[in-house]
Write a protein that holds these residues in place. Structure first.
Motif, PDB file in Angstrom:
ATOM      1  N   LEU A   1      -4.848  -4.158  -1.997  1.00 42.65           N
ATOM      2  CA  LEU A   1      -4.929  -5.244  -1.023  1.00 42.65           C
ATOM      3  C   LEU A   1      -6.324  -5.848  -0.984  1.00 42.65           C
ATOM      4  O   LEU A   1      -6.491  -7.053  -0.839  1.00 42.65           O
ATOM      5  CB  LEU A   1      -4.617  -4.725   0.387  1.00 42.65           C
ATOM      6  N   GLU A   2      -7.326  -4.993  -1.072  1.00 42.70           N
ATOM      7  CA  GLU A   2      -8.710  -5.434  -0.955  1.00 42.70           C
ATOM      8  C   GLU A   2      -9.588  -4.523  -1.800  1.00 42.70           C
ATOM      9  O   GLU A   2      -9.348  -3.336  -1.895  1.00 42.70           O
ATOM     10  CB  GLU A   2      -9.128  -5.353   0.523  1.00 42.70           C
TER      11      GLU A   2
ATOM     12  N   GLY B   1      -7.429   3.505  -7.049  1.00 45.20           N
ATOM     13  CA  GLY B   1      -5.972   3.439  -6.914  1.00 45.20           C
ATOM     14  C   GLY B   1      -5.307   4.714  -7.387  1.00 45.20           C
ATOM     15  O   GLY B   1      -4.360   5.211  -6.767  1.00 45.20           O
ATOM     16  N   SER B   2      -5.814   5.271  -8.475  1.00 44.09           N
ATOM     17  CA  SER B   2      -5.252   6.520  -9.003  1.00 44.09           C
ATOM     18  C   SER B   2      -5.490   7.691  -8.061  1.00 44.09           C
ATOM     19  O   SER B   2      -4.638   8.574  -7.931  1.00 44.09           O
ATOM     20  CB  SER B   2      -5.852   6.826 -10.376  1.00 44.09           C
ATOM     21  N   ALA B   3      -6.656   7.711  -7.389  1.00 41.16           N
ATOM     22  CA  ALA B   3      -6.931   8.777  -6.420  1.00 41.16           C
ATOM     23  C   ALA B   3      -5.902   8.736  -5.296  1.00 41.16           C
ATOM     24  O   ALA B   3      -5.390   9.777  -4.863  1.00 41.16           O
ATOM     25  CB  ALA B   3      -8.351   8.650  -5.876  1.00 41.16           C
TER      26      ALA B   3
ATOM     27  N   SER C   1     -15.229   0.299  -2.182  1.00 42.03           N
ATOM     28  CA  SER C   1     -14.068   0.833  -1.487  1.00 42.03           C
ATOM     29  C   SER C   1     -12.872  -0.076  -1.722  1.00 42.03           C
ATOM     30  O   SER C   1     -13.019  -1.207  -2.186  1.00 42.03           O
ATOM     31  CB  SER C   1     -14.352   0.948   0.014  1.00 42.03           C
ATOM     32  N   THR C   2     -11.707   0.441  -1.401  1.00 43.54           N
ATOM     33  CA  THR C   2     -10.485  -0.334  -1.556  1.00 43.54           C
ATOM     34  C   THR C   2      -9.545  -0.048  -0.398  1.00 43.54           C
ATOM     35  O   THR C   2      -9.591   1.026   0.209  1.00 43.54           O
ATOM     36  CB  THR C   2      -9.778  -0.012  -2.886  1.00 43.54           C
ATOM     37  N   THR C   3      -8.713  -1.026  -0.105  1.00 43.67           N
ATOM     38  CA  THR C   3      -7.569  -0.857   0.784  1.00 43.67           C
ATOM     39  C   THR C   3      -6.343  -1.068  -0.072  1.00 43.67           C
ATOM     40  O   THR C   3      -6.265  -2.040  -0.835  1.00 43.67           O
ATOM     41  CB  THR C   3      -7.595  -1.864   1.944  1.00 43.67           C
ATOM     42  N   ILE C   4      -5.408  -0.149   0.039  1.00 43.60           N
ATOM     43  CA  ILE C   4      -4.209  -0.119  -0.793  1.00 43.60           C
ATOM     44  C   ILE C   4      -2.968  -0.355   0.074  1.00 43.60           C
ATOM     45  O   ILE C   4      -2.881   0.194   1.174  1.00 43.60           O
ATOM     46  CB  ILE C   4      -4.074   1.279  -1.460  1.00 43.60           C
ATOM     47  N   LEU C   5      -2.024  -1.127  -0.422  1.00 43.87           N
ATOM     48  CA  LEU C   5      -0.727  -1.279   0.215  1.00 43.87           C
ATOM     49  C   LEU C   5       0.220  -0.250  -0.409  1.00 43.87           C
ATOM     50  O   LEU C   5       0.393  -0.225  -1.629  1.00 43.87           O
ATOM     51  CB  LEU C   5      -0.170  -2.688   0.011  1.00 43.87           C
ATOM     52  N   VAL C   6       0.784   0.614   0.405  1.00 45.45           N
ATOM     53  CA  VAL C   6       1.725   1.633  -0.062  1.00 45.45           C
ATOM     54  C   VAL C   6       3.115   0.997  -0.095  1.00 45.45           C
ATOM     55  O   VAL C   6       3.554   0.414   0.884  1.00 45.45           O
ATOM     56  CB  VAL C   6       1.692   2.869   0.868  1.00 45.45           C
ATOM     57  N   LEU C   7       3.782   1.127  -1.232  1.00 44.29           N
ATOM     58  CA  LEU C   7       5.064   0.465  -1.467  1.00 44.29           C
ATOM     59  C   LEU C   7       6.207   1.454  -1.627  1.00 44.29           C
ATOM     60  O   LEU C   7       6.179   2.296  -2.511  1.00 44.29           O
ATOM     61  CB  LEU C   7       4.993  -0.401  -2.738  1.00 44.29           C
ATOM     62  N   GLY C   8       7.226   1.367  -0.794  1.00 41.40           N
ATOM     63  CA  GLY C   8       8.454   2.130  -0.947  1.00 41.40           C
ATOM     64  C   GLY C   8       8.339   3.592  -0.575  1.00 41.40           C
ATOM     65  O   GLY C   8       7.256   4.143  -0.417  1.00 41.40           O
TER      66      GLY C   8
ATOM     67  N   THR D   1      -6.834   4.055   1.900  1.00 37.08           N
ATOM     68  CA  THR D   1      -8.179   3.629   1.530  1.00 37.08           C
ATOM     69  C   THR D   1      -8.790   4.660   0.592  1.00 37.08           C
ATOM     70  O   THR D   1      -8.411   5.826   0.597  1.00 37.08           O
ATOM     71  CB  THR D   1      -9.098   3.448   2.760  1.00 37.08           C
ATOM     72  N   ALA D   2      -9.736   4.189  -0.208  1.00 37.35           N
ATOM     73  CA  ALA D   2     -10.431   5.080  -1.138  1.00 37.35           C
ATOM     74  C   ALA D   2     -11.834   4.544  -1.371  1.00 37.35           C
ATOM     75  O   ALA D   2     -12.119   3.368  -1.108  1.00 37.35           O
ATOM     76  CB  ALA D   2      -9.678   5.177  -2.467  1.00 37.35           C
ATOM     77  N   GLU D   3     -12.694   5.431  -1.853  1.00 38.99           N
ATOM     78  CA  GLU D   3     -14.068   5.072  -2.190  1.00 38.99           C
ATOM     79  C   GLU D   3     -14.352   5.471  -3.630  1.00 38.99           C
ATOM     80  O   GLU D   3     -13.754   6.426  -4.141  1.00 38.99           O
ATOM     81  CB  GLU D   3     -15.052   5.789  -1.269  1.00 38.99           C
ATOM     82  N   GLY D   4     -15.283   4.762  -4.260  1.00 39.47           N
ATOM     83  CA  GLY D   4     -15.654   5.078  -5.633  1.00 39.47           C
ATOM     84  C   GLY D   4     -17.126   4.832  -5.895  1.00 39.47           C
ATOM     85  O   GLY D   4     -17.762   4.011  -5.222  1.00 39.47           O
TER      86      GLY D   4
END
Length: 155
Positions: A96-97, A80-82, A145-152, A128-131
């Motif tokens: 999100l995931e 998330g920080s990346a 991996s992650t899927t992120i919801l971008v807000l605002g 999206t990001a990987e770790g």
């Protein structure tokens, strides 16, 4: 480098500064995963972060190994920080995931866990990001991996 390139570098540097400040505030005020689990920010750059965790009694499960949820939290924080380092002013995010593959268990042997994360895609609404989490010997502990919801805000 072009003006657009400098703008991207300036935006990223600003977001890295914000990330560092927020994380340090949490430590100072005894809040968040840094304070509760011992997760620490080692470095951050444009779309990349490195966090670490020194396993401790608060991080273990009933089998006396580091709890998978703790490793997932380390990864979620780093990934998330990346993504955050690539977002514009006033833009936040939420997970999100989250997908984690655990490769081996971790005992309380003093081995530091390190998570390197990279933003793969950052769009207007999702990212999206990987770790990868490794131990002090460089052995792979988990990847995901992650899927992120971008807000605002507008990207």
């Amino acid at each position: 480098m072009t003006t657009i390139g400098n703008h991207v570098e300036d935006k990223s540097a600003k977001r890295v500064g914000e990330l560092t400040e927020v994380f340090q505030r949490g430590l100072d005020e005894n809040l968040g995963v840094g304070a509760s689990l011992g997760i620490r920010l080692e470095s951050a750059g444009n779309g990349v972060t490195r966090y670490y965790l020194d396993p401790n009694p608060a991080t273990i499960n009933a089998m006396f190994t580091v709890h998978g949820g703790v490793i997932a939290t380390l990864m979620d924080t780093a990934m998330g920080s990346a993504v955050f380092t690539k977002l514009g002013d006033g833009v936040a995010y939420t997970t999100l995931e989250l997908k984690v593959n655990f490769i081996r268990s971790v005992t309380l042997d003093g081995s530091r866990l390190t998570c390197d994360a990279t933003a793969v895609h950052v769009g207007r609404r999702t990212a999206t990001a990987e770790g990868r989490v490794t131990d002090a010997a460089g052995k792979l502990i988990a990847h995901g991996s992650t899927t992120i919801l971008v807000l605002g805000g507008d990207q």
